[in-house]
Enzyme design. Structure first.
Site, mmCIF file in Angstrom:
data_model
loop_
_atom_site.group_PDB
_atom_site.id
_atom_site.type_symbol
_atom_site.label_atom_id
_atom_site.label_comp_id
_atom_site.label_asym_id
_atom_site.label_seq_id
_atom_site.Cartn_x
_atom_site.Cartn_y
_atom_site.Cartn_z
ATOM 1 C CD GLU A 1 0.500 1.987 10.865
ATOM 2 O OE1 GLU A 1 1.477 2.552 10.356
ATOM 3 O OE2 GLU A 1 0.396 0.743 10.943
ATOM 4 C CB SER B 1 7.717 0.665 0.296
ATOM 5 O OG SER B 1 7.815 -0.713 0.545
ATOM 6 N N GLY C 1 0.818 -1.217 0.000
ATOM 7 C CA GLY C 1 0.000 0.000 0.000
ATOM 8 C C GLY C 1 0.848 1.261 0.000
ATOM 9 C CG HIS D 1 0.668 6.597 7.684
ATOM 10 N ND1 HIS D 1 1.999 6.330 7.468
ATOM 11 C CD2 HIS D 1 0.215 5.613 8.490
ATOM 12 C CE1 HIS D 1 2.341 5.229 8.115
ATOM 13 N NE2 HIS D 1 1.280 4.761 8.731
ATOM 14 C CB CYS E 1 7.391 10.106 7.351
ATOM 15 S SG CYS E 1 6.115 10.015 6.125
HETATM 16 O O1 SUG Z 1 5.239 2.523 7.201
HETATM 17 N N1 SUG Z 1 7.888 2.710 4.920
HETATM 18 C C1 SUG Z 1 7.070 3.347 5.931
HETATM 19 C C2 SUG Z 1 6.892 4.804 5.634
HETATM 20 C C3 SUG Z 1 6.229 5.522 6.760
HETATM 21 C C4 SUG Z 1 5.819 6.897 6.413
HETATM 22 N N2 SUG Z 1 5.255 7.524 7.533
HETATM 23 C C5 SUG Z 1 4.307 8.463 7.483
HETATM 24 N N3 SUG Z 1 3.531 8.635 6.472
HETATM 25 N N4 SUG Z 1 4.133 9.174 8.556
HETATM 26 C C6 SUG Z 1 5.730 2.638 6.076
HETATM 27 O O2 SUG Z 1 5.175 2.203 5.052
HETATM 28 C C7 SUG Z 1 9.154 0.857 3.966
HETATM 29 C C8 SUG Z 1 9.913 -0.340 4.423
HETATM 30 C C9 SUG Z 1 10.441 -1.191 3.308
HETATM 31 O O3 SUG Z 1 9.776 -1.388 2.303
HETATM 32 O O4 SUG Z 1 11.558 -1.679 3.460
HETATM 33 C C10 SUG Z 1 8.357 1.472 5.117
HETATM 34 O O5 SUG Z 1 8.174 0.857 6.130
#
Ligand code: SUG
Length: 415
Positions: free
Chosen positions: A161, A27, A23, A227, A344
């Protein structure tokens, strides 16, 4: 004196692109790519330095112990024996995204007049579900003063979250605000990570006087807004939001105007900036901050400057008479490639800085020392096919230990 402190997660030495977040489009897109932990962490430090130079208050949190062998042990395995996916989940540097560390209700908003912090359980994503014990250990040090109340996570299965789905609107940081808890129900093929049961539990635990519970639009989640802070951000009396961020925006805006008559809603219309452009550019994953001269600035990723519809809309906005006066692009590309923008990377805590353990507060000299440790110890690159390497694990542990020792935080070594 209450002020807003932005606590950034220092980007850990295990930063890699394993494609763990369903989602989260960035990533998925960058899964398998070679990461640059040293450059990533230095980008984060530079953002903190730039914010100090703007006259903002800055703090930081430490990266967590990786690979998380305690978590693997709970699963009956070890780093050596875990399968590739589990090991990648145990190695993630995802605690860098401090906006997901906790939800914070500052003292003016709560019944007992304390600043409440609840660490987020992050249960929806396996790699994030084991962050909270390490986060809690840091909070118990950083926020030990009786002005704070630190809480453990909401129990599963209710996904929480943290601040990424929480907005606070108020006349000024130090006055009572209305807290907006944004939750998801469904988002097409993608999970809704913030559950309303968790939002309500946090609001009750904190004793929030004025809380609104608002549903995120399904379209936003389906378009990759995993988020709320990917499609909206608030600061003091200003809500800066995409037109399609919320399921029932008219009701929400009306409730907000009733709760805080001076609120200013700056809405970006979908016919100027599509949800897709908003999510690709992370325009809303900006730090909307009040500068010492009391004007507001938007600290946004350079990706927002590179997106033509986004940048032209923003330039028109600052040329107008609105509350946001300045645009400050910052380069956090390494984090952005995993879906984490400037907002973030930080957790906002409105409090009296003198009540925070000073080891978690930044000044330029300390950030220089942090940058020196990163330059010396952080791996230059990580190829996700090499995550099984015990030499890499040893390098990651040594790097973190050097940082903790530099900041007199050795007590966190096993967290
Ligand atoms: O939870 N990415 C995080 C990014 C978080 C962003 N935070 C906010 N929007 N506040 C997540 O999806 C990627 C990890 C990976 O694919 O290795 C990751 O966890």
């Amino acid at each position: 004196m209450l002020s807003e402190i932005n606590f950034d997660g220092i980007i850990g030495p295990s930063h890699n692109y394993a494609g763990l977040s369903l989602g989260n489009l960035a990533s998925a897109k960058n899964a398998g790519g070679i990461s640059q932990p040293r450059a990533a962490a230095l980008q984060g430090v530079e953002k903190m330095c730039a914010n100090l130079r703007l006259g903002l208050h800055q703090g930081f949190f430490m990266p967590l112990e990786r690979p998380d062998t305690a978590w693997l042990a709970e699963l009956g395995t070890t780093a050596e024996e875990a399968d590739d996916r589990l090991l990648a989940n145990a190695l993630s540097a995802s605690s860098m995204w401090a906006a997901n560390a906790a939800t914070v209700s500052p003292a003016p908003d709560t019944r007992d007049g304390k600043c409440h912090l609840s660490v987020a359980n992050l249960v929806t994503m396996p790699h994030r579900s084991h962050e909270w014990p390490g986060t809690l250990a840091q909070f118990k040090l950083a926020f030990a003063h009786p002005a704070f109340a630190v809480h453990g996570p909401v129990p599963p299965p209710f996904g929480d979250e943290g601040a990424a789905s929480h907005m606070r609107l108020c006349a000024t940081h130090g006055t009572a605000g209305v807290e907006v808890f944004v939750y998801g129900i469904t988002g097409g093929p993608f999970p809704a990570r913030q559950h309303v049961e968790a939002s309500r539990a946090v609001a009750r635990t904190h004793g929030v006087n004025r809380a609104l519970f608002v549903q995120q639009s399904e379209d936003a989640i389906a378009a990759g807004a995993f988020h709320n802070d990917v499609v909206a951000v608030a600061n003091e009396r200003v809500l800066f939001t995409h037109e399609r961020a919320f399921a029932e925006k008219d009701t929400f805006y009306a409730d907000l105007r009733t709760a805080l008559p001076e609120v200013e809603i700056v809405e970006v219309p979908a016919n100027r900036v599509s949800l897709a452009d908003a999510i690709q550019s992370y325009l809303f994953n900006a730090q909307l901050v009040t500068l010492p001269d009391s004007g507001m600035a938007l600290i946004l990723p350079t990706e927002a400057r590179d997106n033509v519809p986004v940048w032209s809309w923003l330039q028109e906005m600052v040329a107008g008479n609105g509350p946001i006066r300045q645009l400050v692009p910052v380069d956090v590309r390494q984090s952005m490639a995993n879906g984490g923008g400037p907002a973030c990377l930080r957790l906002r805590v409105v409090c009296n800085a003198a009540d925070v353990d000073p080891r978690f507060l930044a000044d330029e000299a300390k950030l220089d020392a942090v940058a020196a440790v990163i330059t010396k110890y952080w791996p230059e690159a990580i190829d996700p096919t090499e995550l099984r390497s015990p030499t890499l694990w040893a390098d990651i542990r040594r790097a973190r230990a050097a940082l903790l020792s530099t900041l007199s935080l050795d007590a966190l070594l096993s967290n």
